[in-house]
Design a protein around this motif. Structure first.
Motif, PDB file in Angstrom:
ATOM      1  N   ARG A   3      37.939  54.802  46.215  1.00 48.07           N
ATOM      2  CA  ARG A   3      37.475  53.952  45.112  1.00 48.07           C
ATOM      3  C   ARG A   3      38.404  52.751  44.932  1.00 48.07           C
ATOM      4  NH1 ARG A   3      36.485  58.938  41.276  1.00 48.07           N
ATOM      5  NH2 ARG A   3      34.451  59.547  42.069  1.00 48.07           N
ATOM      6  N   THR A   4      39.679  53.004  45.029  1.00 43.18           N
ATOM      7  CA  THR A   4      40.656  51.924  44.909  1.00 43.18           C
ATOM      8  C   THR A   4      40.472  50.913  46.027  1.00 43.18           C
ATOM      9  OG1 THR A   4      42.253  53.378  43.827  1.00 43.18           O
ATOM     10  CG2 THR A   4      43.123  51.384  44.846  1.00 43.18           C
ATOM     11  N   GLU A   5      40.273  51.389  47.237  1.00 44.82           N
ATOM     12  CA  GLU A   5      40.079  50.483  48.371  1.00 44.82           C
ATOM     13  C   GLU A   5      38.836  49.624  48.186  1.00 44.82           C
ATOM     14  OE1 GLU A   5      40.131  53.392  51.477  1.00 44.82           O
ATOM     15  OE2 GLU A   5      42.280  53.153  51.814  1.00 44.82           O
ATOM     16  N   ARG A   6      37.746  50.227  47.696  1.00 39.71           N
ATOM     17  CA  ARG A   6      36.527  49.458  47.452  1.00 39.71           C
ATOM     18  C   ARG A   6      36.738  48.455  46.321  1.00 39.71           C
ATOM     19  NH1 ARG A   6      34.187  54.543  48.613  1.00 39.71           N
ATOM     20  NH2 ARG A   6      34.053  55.036  46.413  1.00 39.71           N
ATOM     21  N   ALA A   7      37.465  48.858  45.304  1.00 40.15           N
ATOM     22  CA  ALA A   7      37.748  47.949  44.189  1.00 40.15           C
ATOM     23  C   ALA A   7      38.576  46.762  44.668  1.00 40.15           C
ATOM     24  CB  ALA A   7      38.471  48.685  43.071  1.00 40.15           C
ATOM     25  N   LEU A   8      39.497  47.002  45.583  1.00 40.19           N
ATOM     26  CA  LEU A   8      40.331  45.921  46.107  1.00 40.19           C
ATOM     27  C   LEU A   8      39.495  44.864  46.818  1.00 40.19           C
ATOM     28  CD1 LEU A   8      43.437  47.825  47.484  1.00 40.19           C
ATOM     29  CD2 LEU A   8      43.366  46.272  45.537  1.00 40.19           C
ATOM     30  N   VAL A   9      38.495  45.297  47.537  1.00 36.18           N
ATOM     31  CA  VAL A   9      37.618  44.354  48.234  1.00 36.18           C
ATOM     32  C   VAL A   9      36.926  43.445  47.215  1.00 36.18           C
ATOM     33  CG1 VAL A   9      35.548  44.123  49.661  1.00 36.18           C
ATOM     34  CG2 VAL A   9      37.278  45.829  50.240  1.00 36.18           C
ATOM     35  N   ALA A  10      36.389  44.032  46.174  1.00 33.42           N
ATOM     36  CA  ALA A  10      35.709  43.245  45.143  1.00 33.42           C
ATOM     37  C   ALA A  10      36.686  42.306  44.437  1.00 33.42           C
ATOM     38  CB  ALA A  10      35.039  44.169  44.130  1.00 33.42           C
ATOM     39  N   GLU A  11      37.891  42.791  44.141  1.00 32.26           N
ATOM     40  CA  GLU A  11      38.906  41.951  43.505  1.00 32.26           C
ATOM     41  C   GLU A  11      39.261  40.763  44.394  1.00 32.26           C
ATOM     42  OE1 GLU A  11      42.337  44.344  42.467  1.00 32.26           O
ATOM     43  OE2 GLU A  11      41.046  45.832  41.527  1.00 32.26           O
ATOM     44  N   TYR A  12      39.445  41.038  45.671  1.00 30.36           N
ATOM     45  CA  TYR A  12      39.819  39.982  46.609  1.00 30.36           C
ATOM     46  C   TYR A  12      38.707  38.941  46.725  1.00 30.36           C
ATOM     47  CZ  TYR A  12      41.476  37.728  50.875  1.00 30.36           C
ATOM     48  OH  TYR A  12      41.906  36.814  51.798  1.00 30.36           O
ATOM     49  N   GLU A  13      37.469  39.385  46.782  1.00 28.71           N
ATOM     50  CA  GLU A  13      36.345  38.452  46.845  1.00 28.71           C
ATOM     51  C   GLU A  13      36.312  37.554  45.609  1.00 28.71           C
ATOM     52  OE1 GLU A  13      33.014  41.072  47.376  1.00 28.71           O
ATOM     53  OE2 GLU A  13      33.191  41.017  49.556  1.00 28.71           O
ATOM     54  N   THR A  14      36.561  38.127  44.447  1.00 28.78           N
ATOM     55  CA  THR A  14      36.586  37.359  43.210  1.00 28.78           C
ATOM     56  C   THR A  14      37.710  36.326  43.231  1.00 28.78           C
ATOM     57  OG1 THR A  14      35.643  39.199  41.964  1.00 28.78           O
ATOM     58  CG2 THR A  14      36.816  37.523  40.697  1.00 28.78           C
ATOM     59  N   ILE A  15      38.879  36.761  43.664  1.00 25.01           N
ATOM     60  CA  ILE A  15      40.033  35.862  43.740  1.00 25.01           C
ATOM     61  C   ILE A  15      39.757  34.722  44.709  1.00 25.01           C
ATOM     62  CG2 ILE A  15      42.425  35.679  44.537  1.00 25.01           C
ATOM     63  CD1 ILE A  15      42.811  38.564  43.427  1.00 25.01           C
ATOM     64  N   MET A  16      39.240  35.035  45.877  1.00 28.14           N
ATOM     65  CA  MET A  16      39.004  33.999  46.882  1.00 28.14           C
ATOM     66  C   MET A  16      37.893  33.036  46.462  1.00 28.14           C
ATOM     67  SD  MET A  16      41.429  34.268  48.892  1.00 28.14           S
ATOM     68  CE  MET A  16      40.893  32.903  49.906  1.00 28.14           C
ATOM     69  N   THR A  17      36.913  33.513  45.712  1.00 29.57           N
ATOM     70  CA  THR A  17      35.883  32.630  45.173  1.00 29.57           C
ATOM     71  C   THR A  17      36.520  31.624  44.232  1.00 29.57           C
ATOM     72  OG1 THR A  17      34.179  34.322  45.383  1.00 29.57           O
ATOM     73  CG2 THR A  17      33.752  32.541  43.806  1.00 29.57           C
ATOM     74  N   GLU A  18      37.434  32.088  43.404  1.00 27.80           N
ATOM     75  CA  GLU A  18      38.142  31.202  42.491  1.00 27.80           C
ATOM     76  C   GLU A  18      39.023  30.213  43.255  1.00 27.80           C
ATOM     77  OE1 GLU A  18      39.271  29.399  39.012  1.00 27.80           O
ATOM     78  OE2 GLU A  18      37.602  30.724  39.441  1.00 27.80           O
ATOM     79  N   VAL A  19      39.707  30.686  44.276  1.00 28.63           N
ATOM     80  CA  VAL A  19      40.545  29.802  45.103  1.00 28.63           C
ATOM     81  C   VAL A  19      39.683  28.701  45.721  1.00 28.63           C
ATOM     82  CG1 VAL A  19      41.913  29.677  47.221  1.00 28.63           C
ATOM     83  CG2 VAL A  19      42.357  31.497  45.568  1.00 28.63           C
ATOM     84  N   CYS A  20      38.558  29.060  46.265  1.00 29.51           N
ATOM     85  CA  CYS A  20      37.666  28.067  46.889  1.00 29.51           C
ATOM     86  C   CYS A  20      37.153  27.058  45.878  1.00 29.51           C
ATOM     87  CB  CYS A  20      36.498  28.762  47.577  1.00 29.51           C
ATOM     88  SG  CYS A  20      36.993  29.677  49.048  1.00 29.51           S
ATOM     89  N   ARG A  21      36.969  27.491  44.649  1.00 28.21           N
ATOM     90  CA  ARG A  21      36.468  26.602  43.603  1.00 28.21           C
ATOM     91  C   ARG A  21      37.453  25.481  43.295  1.00 28.21           C
ATOM     92  NH1 ARG A  21      36.726  25.790  38.373  1.00 28.21           N
ATOM     93  NH2 ARG A  21      38.134  27.488  37.871  1.00 28.21           N
ATOM     94  N   VAL A  22      38.762  25.768  43.366  1.00 25.57           N
ATOM     95  CA  VAL A  22      39.772  24.760  43.001  1.00 25.57           C
ATOM     96  C   VAL A  22      40.537  24.220  44.209  1.00 25.57           C
ATOM     97  CG1 VAL A  22      40.047  25.722  40.698  1.00 25.57           C
ATOM     98  CG2 VAL A  22      41.568  26.475  42.544  1.00 25.57           C
ATOM     99  N   LEU A  23      40.133  24.605  45.383  1.00 25.25           N
ATOM    100  CA  LEU A  23      40.871  24.242  46.591  1.00 25.25           C
ATOM    101  C   LEU A  23      40.904  22.737  46.819  1.00 25.25           C
ATOM    102  CD1 LEU A  23      42.392  25.328  49.057  1.00 25.25           C
ATOM    103  CD2 LEU A  23      40.199  25.421  50.248  1.00 25.25           C
ATOM    104  N   ASP A  24      42.108  22.243  47.025  1.00 26.36           N
ATOM    105  CA  ASP A  24      42.325  20.869  47.458  1.00 26.36           C
ATOM    106  C   ASP A  24      43.663  20.853  48.188  1.00 26.36           C
ATOM    107  OD1 ASP A  24      44.373  20.694  45.520  1.00 26.36           O
ATOM    108  OD2 ASP A  24      43.111  19.638  44.097  1.00 26.36           O
ATOM    109  N   GLU A  25      44.051  19.700  48.683  1.00 25.86           N
ATOM    110  CA  GLU A  25      45.274  19.666  49.498  1.00 25.86           C
ATOM    111  C   GLU A  25      46.523  19.980  48.687  1.00 25.86           C
ATOM    112  OE1 GLU A  25      46.576  15.057  49.760  1.00 25.86           O
ATOM    113  OE2 GLU A  25      44.883  15.649  51.000  1.00 25.86           O
TER     114      GLU A  25
END
Length: 74
Positions: A3-25
């Protein structure tokens, strides 16, 4: 553990979506550091759970930096 491993995947996807939203140089290096966070999670049982705790602490710290003024600075 699974369960923890599956939760980590979802957490990481959320984090990376946020990173992509504000990504610049200006935050490129910070984004790379955030993207490499899953490399922290290793081991079995207690060791992995300790790694998960460190991963979550570090990801929270880096995401906070991503949203703070002067965010690319250490």
């Amino acid at each position: 553990m699974r369960r923890t491993e599956r939760a980590l995947v979802a957490e990481y996807e959320t984090i990376m979506t946020e990173v992509c939203r504000v990504l610049d140089e200006d935050v490129h290096a910070l984004a790379l550091e955030i993207a490499s966070l899953p490399e922290m999670v290793r081991g079995y049982e207690e060791i992995k759970m300790a790694s998960v705790a460190r991963y979550r602490d570090r990801s929270e710290e880096l995401v906070d930096r991503l949203h703070s003024p002067g965010r690319a600075q250490d």
